[in-house]
Design an enzyme around this catalytic site. Structure first.
Site, PDB file in Angstrom:
ATOM      1  N   TYR A  58     -62.355 -20.473 -20.963  1.00 14.90           N
ATOM      2  CA  TYR A  58     -63.304 -21.259 -21.757  1.00 14.90           C
ATOM      3  C   TYR A  58     -62.911 -22.741 -21.842  1.00 14.90           C
ATOM      4  O   TYR A  58     -63.681 -23.563 -22.338  1.00 14.90           O
ATOM      5  CB  TYR A  58     -63.440 -20.702 -23.184  1.00 14.90           C
ATOM      6  CG  TYR A  58     -63.788 -19.238 -23.296  1.00 14.90           C
ATOM      7  CD1 TYR A  58     -64.260 -18.508 -22.207  1.00 14.90           C
ATOM      8  CD2 TYR A  58     -63.642 -18.574 -24.510  1.00 14.90           C
ATOM      9  CE1 TYR A  58     -64.557 -17.151 -22.323  1.00 14.90           C
ATOM     10  CE2 TYR A  58     -63.948 -17.219 -24.633  1.00 14.90           C
ATOM     11  CZ  TYR A  58     -64.399 -16.520 -23.532  1.00 14.90           C
ATOM     12  OH  TYR A  58     -64.691 -15.186 -23.663  1.00 14.90           O
ATOM     13  N   HIS A 122     -58.441 -10.601 -18.982  1.00 19.11           N
ATOM     14  CA  HIS A 122     -59.880 -10.871 -19.081  1.00 19.11           C
ATOM     15  C   HIS A 122     -60.718  -9.884 -18.256  1.00 19.11           C
ATOM     16  O   HIS A 122     -61.856  -9.580 -18.599  1.00 19.11           O
ATOM     17  CB  HIS A 122     -60.168 -12.306 -18.620  1.00 19.11           C
ATOM     18  CG  HIS A 122     -61.319 -12.943 -19.326  1.00 19.11           C
ATOM     19  ND1 HIS A 122     -61.326 -14.246 -19.750  1.00 19.11           N
ATOM     20  CD2 HIS A 122     -62.526 -12.453 -19.695  1.00 19.11           C
ATOM     21  CE1 HIS A 122     -62.481 -14.519 -20.344  1.00 19.11           C
ATOM     22  NE2 HIS A 122     -63.226 -13.446 -20.318  1.00 19.11           N
TER      23      HIS A 122
HETATM   24  N1  LIG Z   1     -64.391 -10.765 -22.403  1.00 21.33           N
HETATM   25  C1  LIG Z   1     -65.477 -11.210 -21.794  1.00 21.33           C
HETATM   26  O1  LIG Z   1     -65.705 -11.011 -20.601  1.00 21.33           O
HETATM   27  C2  LIG Z   1     -66.485 -11.979 -22.605  1.00 21.33           C
HETATM   28  C3  LIG Z   1     -67.734 -12.299 -22.057  1.00 21.33           C
HETATM   29  C4  LIG Z   1     -68.653 -13.001 -22.839  1.00 21.33           C
HETATM   30  C5  LIG Z   1     -68.318 -13.369 -24.132  1.00 21.33           C
HETATM   31  N2  LIG Z   1     -67.058 -13.081 -24.641  1.00 21.33           N
HETATM   32  C6  LIG Z   1     -66.665 -13.458 -26.026  1.00 21.33           C
HETATM   33  O2  LIG Z   1     -67.640 -12.955 -26.932  1.00 21.33           O
HETATM   34  C7  LIG Z   1     -68.154 -14.037 -27.717  1.00 21.33           C
HETATM   35  C8  LIG Z   1     -69.588 -13.770 -28.133  1.00 21.33           C
HETATM   36  O3  LIG Z   1     -70.410 -13.496 -27.029  1.00 21.33           O
HETATM   37  P1  LIG Z   1     -71.473 -14.503 -26.415  1.00 21.33           P
HETATM   38  O4  LIG Z   1     -71.095 -15.898 -26.722  1.00 21.33           O
HETATM   39  O5  LIG Z   1     -71.582 -14.140 -24.991  1.00 21.33           O
HETATM   40  O6  LIG Z   1     -72.859 -14.084 -27.064  1.00 21.33           O
HETATM   41  P2  LIG Z   1     -73.416 -13.763 -28.552  1.00 21.33           P
HETATM   42  O7  LIG Z   1     -72.369 -13.999 -29.564  1.00 21.33           O
HETATM   43  O8  LIG Z   1     -74.069 -12.442 -28.467  1.00 21.33           O
HETATM   44  O9  LIG Z   1     -74.602 -14.830 -28.691  1.00 21.33           O
HETATM   45  C9  LIG Z   1     -74.360 -16.199 -28.770  1.00 21.33           C
HETATM   46  C10 LIG Z   1     -75.713 -16.913 -28.749  1.00 21.33           C
HETATM   47  O10 LIG Z   1     -76.460 -16.586 -29.919  1.00 21.33           O
HETATM   48  C11 LIG Z   1     -76.785 -17.783 -30.650  1.00 21.33           C
HETATM   49  N3  LIG Z   1     -76.663 -17.461 -32.064  1.00 21.33           N
HETATM   50  C12 LIG Z   1     -75.542 -17.227 -32.776  1.00 21.33           C
HETATM   51  N4  LIG Z   1     -75.825 -16.882 -34.045  1.00 21.33           N
HETATM   52  C13 LIG Z   1     -77.166 -16.934 -34.165  1.00 21.33           C
HETATM   53  C14 LIG Z   1     -78.060 -16.698 -35.226  1.00 21.33           C
HETATM   54  N5  LIG Z   1     -77.632 -16.324 -36.444  1.00 21.33           N
HETATM   55  N6  LIG Z   1     -79.396 -16.857 -34.994  1.00 21.33           N
HETATM   56  C15 LIG Z   1     -79.853 -17.231 -33.782  1.00 21.33           C
HETATM   57  N7  LIG Z   1     -79.047 -17.455 -32.725  1.00 21.33           N
HETATM   58  C16 LIG Z   1     -77.715 -17.313 -32.902  1.00 21.33           C
HETATM   59  C17 LIG Z   1     -75.787 -18.816 -30.188  1.00 21.33           C
HETATM   60  O11 LIG Z   1     -76.346 -20.121 -30.261  1.00 21.33           O
HETATM   61  P3  LIG Z   1     -75.694 -21.279 -31.216  1.00 21.33           P
HETATM   62  O12 LIG Z   1     -74.289 -21.496 -30.752  1.00 21.33           O
HETATM   63  O13 LIG Z   1     -76.587 -22.436 -30.962  1.00 21.33           O
HETATM   64  O14 LIG Z   1     -75.774 -20.750 -32.637  1.00 21.33           O
HETATM   65  C18 LIG Z   1     -75.575 -18.417 -28.727  1.00 21.33           C
HETATM   66  O15 LIG Z   1     -76.619 -18.925 -27.931  1.00 21.33           O
HETATM   67  C19 LIG Z   1     -67.972 -15.250 -26.790  1.00 21.33           C
HETATM   68  O16 LIG Z   1     -68.062 -16.472 -27.462  1.00 21.33           O
HETATM   69  C20 LIG Z   1     -66.598 -14.967 -26.246  1.00 21.33           C
HETATM   70  O17 LIG Z   1     -65.597 -15.294 -27.199  1.00 21.33           O
HETATM   71  C21 LIG Z   1     -66.169 -12.380 -23.896  1.00 21.33           C
END
Ligand SMILES: NC(=O)c1ccc[n+]([C@@H]2O[C@H](COP(=O)([O-])OP(=O)(O)OC[C@H]3O[C@@H](n4cnc5c(N)ncnc54)[C@H](OP(=O)(O)O)[C@@H]3O)[C@@H](O)[C@H]2O)c1
Length: 278
Positions: A58, A122
């Site tokens: 990241y 990862h």
């Molecule tokens: N291990 C892996 O391979 C892997 C892969 C992907 C992700 N991850 C981890 O998991 C975390 C979370 O997953 P993710 O970032 O993929 O997706 P997520 O948390 O499911 O969704 C994030 C999205 O939702 C929006 N959002 C957040 N809260 C909201 C709300 N209350 N209302 C409306 N929209 C909202 C965010 O926009 P805003 O920021 O504009 O609020 C962003 O666009 C990542 O940040 C990372 O740390 C790990």
């Protein structure tokens, strides 16, 4: 292992198989600039989050460390220390042990930290990181995107089992075989993309359930994850949404509503398809 008890507050933890505790709710910081990360980490910690999920990939480990230190030296962080906050990072390329150690030390240096609470592999690309735990650089070791087959390979090698497996989990992607295999091995499930990246906030079932409980679609997704005993790490760069996402401890989805949400599984992939990782 049965699903852990549903956490009752933002500070609640689950016990991992290595005997340590992990906060059930955290902030994910994928795809955030340094400026956004510093601010989001500080806002989240001010709101009561005690768990931050970053990664070498990241490119914001430094900003996570900065946000943490800003919080600890602010009035909101008075009386708290580094040990009160759970920081996860992840190894991008798993090569030899020496390379792994070099990457881990580089990640720590960028973050300005002496240790990570959790260090994840990862993706399933082979090898073991348990020596890093013995060296004290990471207090727990976990994996990410490991299939039942990958977990079986760890068993076959006679290696220590990882404490968590971080995979994509939300009502529209339930990975039931992965969940069953982790539970069989006593491994906690950590849900990435717990909001399904917002792709199904307007689904009629989500909207109906949200309305019934007076909650938002995001809160319904997160509560579903917590009631399944998953660690959830929603990402948001918005202060209001960081606060909104954590407001999920004052309601409980009924068994019938959980079933209704479970039935939404459509194998929705929001990022990489982890079933294709070998
Ligand atoms: N291990 C892996 O391979 C892997 C892969 C992907 C992700 N991850 C981890 O998991 C975390 C979370 O997953 P993710 O970032 O993929 O997706 P997520 O948390 O499911 O969704 C994030 C999205 O939702 C929006 N959002 C957040 N809260 C909201 C709300 N209350 N209302 C409306 N929209 C909202 C965010 O926009 P805003 O920021 O504009 O609020 C962003 O666009 C990542 O940040 C990372 O740390 C790990």
């Amino acid at each position: 292992m049965a699903a852990p008890q549903t956490p009752t507050s933002l500070a609640a933890t689950y016990r991992m198989l290595d005997g340590r505790d992990i906060p059930a709710f955290g902030l994910g910081v994928w795809a955030m600039s340094d400026k956004q990360t510093r601010a989001a980490v500080t806002w989240a910690l001010e709101a009561g989050y005690r768990h931050i999920d970053t990664a070498e990939w990241y490119e914001n480990e430094g900003a996570v460390g900065d946000g943490l230190r800003a919080f600890l030296s602010s009035p909101a962080g008075a009386g708290m220390t580094r040990d009160d906050i759970f920081i996860t990072s992840k190894l991008m390329h798993n090569r030899s042990y020496d390379d792994t150690l070099a990457d881990l030390r580089a990640s720590l240096a960028r973050a300005g930290l002496d240790y990570f609470d959790m260090y994840l592999l990862h993706a399933p690309t082979g090898g073991s990181m348990m020596q890093a735990k013995r060296d004290g650089l990471a207090r727990s070791i976990g994996v990410s995107n490991f299939s039942p087959k990958h977990l079986q390979e760890i068993v076959a090698r006679g290696d220590e089992m990882p404490a968590v497996n971080q995979i994509d989990l939300h009502p529209f992607m339930r990975h039931q075989e992965y969940v069953a295999s982790c539970r069989e091995h006593g491994i906690l499930l950590e849900a990435w993309a717990p909001l399904a990246r917002g792709l199904r906030f307007e689904h009629p079932v989500i909207e109906t359930v949200a309305e019934k409980y007076g909650k938002t679609p995001a809160q319904v997704h997160l509560r579903w994850g917590l009631q399944h005993g998953y660690i959830v790490i929603p990402k948001s760069a918005s202060r209001n949404r960081i606060i909104e996402n954590a407001d999920v401890f004052d309601f409980a989805l009924s068994a019938a509503d959980m079933e209704q949400l479970d039935a939404l599984d459509e194998g929705l992939t929001t990022d990489w398809d982890i079933t294709k990782l070998d």
